[in-house]
Write an enzyme that holds these catalytic residues in place. Structure first.
Site, PDB file in Angstrom:
ATOM      1  N   ASP A   1      15.493 -52.187  -7.770  1.00  0.00           N
ATOM      2  CA  ASP A   1      14.571 -51.377  -8.559  1.00  0.00           C
ATOM      3  C   ASP A   1      14.501 -51.870 -10.007  1.00  0.00           C
ATOM      4  O   ASP A   1      15.478 -52.410 -10.534  1.00  0.00           O
ATOM      5  CB  ASP A   1      15.040 -49.915  -8.533  1.00  0.00           C
ATOM      6  CG  ASP A   1      13.977 -48.953  -9.023  1.00  0.00           C
ATOM      7  OD1 ASP A   1      12.782 -49.323  -9.018  1.00  0.00           O
ATOM      8  OD2 ASP A   1      14.336 -47.831  -9.402  1.00  0.00           O
TER       9      ASP A   1
ATOM     10  N   HIS B   1       8.242 -58.776 -10.690  1.00  0.00           N
ATOM     11  CA  HIS B   1       8.546 -59.120  -9.300  1.00  0.00           C
ATOM     12  C   HIS B   1       8.875 -60.607  -9.171  1.00  0.00           C
ATOM     13  O   HIS B   1       9.787 -60.996  -8.435  1.00  0.00           O
ATOM     14  CB  HIS B   1       7.360 -58.773  -8.401  1.00  0.00           C
ATOM     15  CG  HIS B   1       7.078 -57.306  -8.315  1.00  0.00           C
ATOM     16  ND1 HIS B   1       8.047 -56.378  -7.976  1.00  0.00           N
ATOM     17  CD2 HIS B   1       5.932 -56.589  -8.523  1.00  0.00           C
ATOM     18  CE1 HIS B   1       7.515 -55.163  -7.982  1.00  0.00           C
ATOM     19  NE2 HIS B   1       6.244 -55.275  -8.308  1.00  0.00           N
TER      20      HIS B   1
ATOM     21  N   LEU C   1      26.254 -65.567   6.372  1.00  0.00           N
ATOM     22  CA  LEU C   1      25.714 -64.296   5.893  1.00  0.00           C
ATOM     23  C   LEU C   1      24.460 -63.914   6.662  1.00  0.00           C
ATOM     24  O   LEU C   1      23.576 -64.741   6.891  1.00  0.00           O
ATOM     25  CB  LEU C   1      25.387 -64.416   4.398  1.00  0.00           C
ATOM     26  CG  LEU C   1      24.619 -63.249   3.768  1.00  0.00           C
ATOM     27  CD1 LEU C   1      25.475 -61.987   3.732  1.00  0.00           C
ATOM     28  CD2 LEU C   1      24.138 -63.619   2.364  1.00  0.00           C
TER      29      LEU C   1
END
Length: 248
Positions: free
Chosen positions: A22, A39, A133
């Site tokens: 956020d 962004h 991962l």
């Protein structure tokens, strides 16, 4: 940063970390730019945190990249986000593959444009055999949508005679969630100072430790991740038991 890393107990790491990324828009506004600028710079944070989790040996990392509610944002921002998503996947898929990272995607992908789904498919196929991962991108995702979808699919199973109502338990519900192949997150991080989970993994976060930071996502780096993990390691996870039961 190295001092923080040295303090982390490598034998007590969260197996699964989930992050609500956020603050991109607010970060951009503070820099006198439009939201897409934020962004764009948030992508560098994604790279840094994915690298940090891989280096630590974290098994699963889920990033809340785009919610179903985000489709209601201004059209120019939605289009820009889709283009950024596609360009980022195109650039990063090879890097993920070289680093043995496997990409997964959860959410209502039918809402994504065809070109975005195609790029995602290619990246998913490329990394499907990797064993390091597990990077899980939540795209066009919401917790309520996921639960509703699971209930519908369970109802279809009952209606078709494949599942008895009496046999339904929490494991049944988990089997129909997007995250059925992953363990529940043990640590949830939200950046930019908001204290809510915003329709993210509503079922899976039942026993997660929640960590909130004022740092905007474009500024979030490994040292911030380490701070969150150290905070997690300082907490006692009881799962409804007493402290004495945990000790014994």
């Amino acid at each position: 940063m190295s001092q923080l890393l040295e303090k982390i107990d490598k034998g007590h790491l969260p197996r699964h970390i989930a992050i609500i990324m956020d603050g991109n828009g607010r970060w951009a506004k503070e820099h006198g730019q439009d939201r897409l600028y934020g962004h764009f710079h948030g992508v560098e944070s994604v790279r840094n945190i994915v690298e940090g989790c891989a280096e630590l040996g974290i098994g699963y990392l889920t990033l809340y990249a785009f919610s179903t509610e985000n489709w209601d944002r201004p059209q120019y921002e939605v289009v820009g986000l889709m283009e950024l998503l596609v360009n980022t996947i195109r650039k990063e898929a090879e890097v993920l593959h070289r680093n043995n990272i496997r990409l997964h995607v959860i959410g209502d992908l039918n809402m994504l444009p065809d070109y975005a789904r195609q790029e995602l498919k290619e990246a998913l196929d490329m990394t499907a055999g990797n064993t390091g991962l597990n990077l899980i991108m939540a795209l066009s995702y919401s917790g309520r949508w996921e639960l509703l979808n699971a209930v519908k699919n369970i109802a279809y199973e009952v209606k078709s005679g494949k599942l008895a109502v009496e046999a339904i338990d929490q494991h049944t519900l988990q089997r129909f969630l997007c995250t059925s192949d992953f363990p529940d997150p043990e640590l949830m991080i939200r950046t930019s100072g908001e204290f809510r989970i915003s329709n993210f993994l509503l079922y899976q976060l039942a026993y997660a430790e929640l960590y909130f930071t004022n740092v905007r996502w474009p500024d979030f780096r490994k040292e911030n991740l380490y701070e969150a993990i150290l905070d997690y390691q300082s907490r006692e996870r009881r799962f409804g038991k007493t402290s004495e039961q945990i000790v014994t």
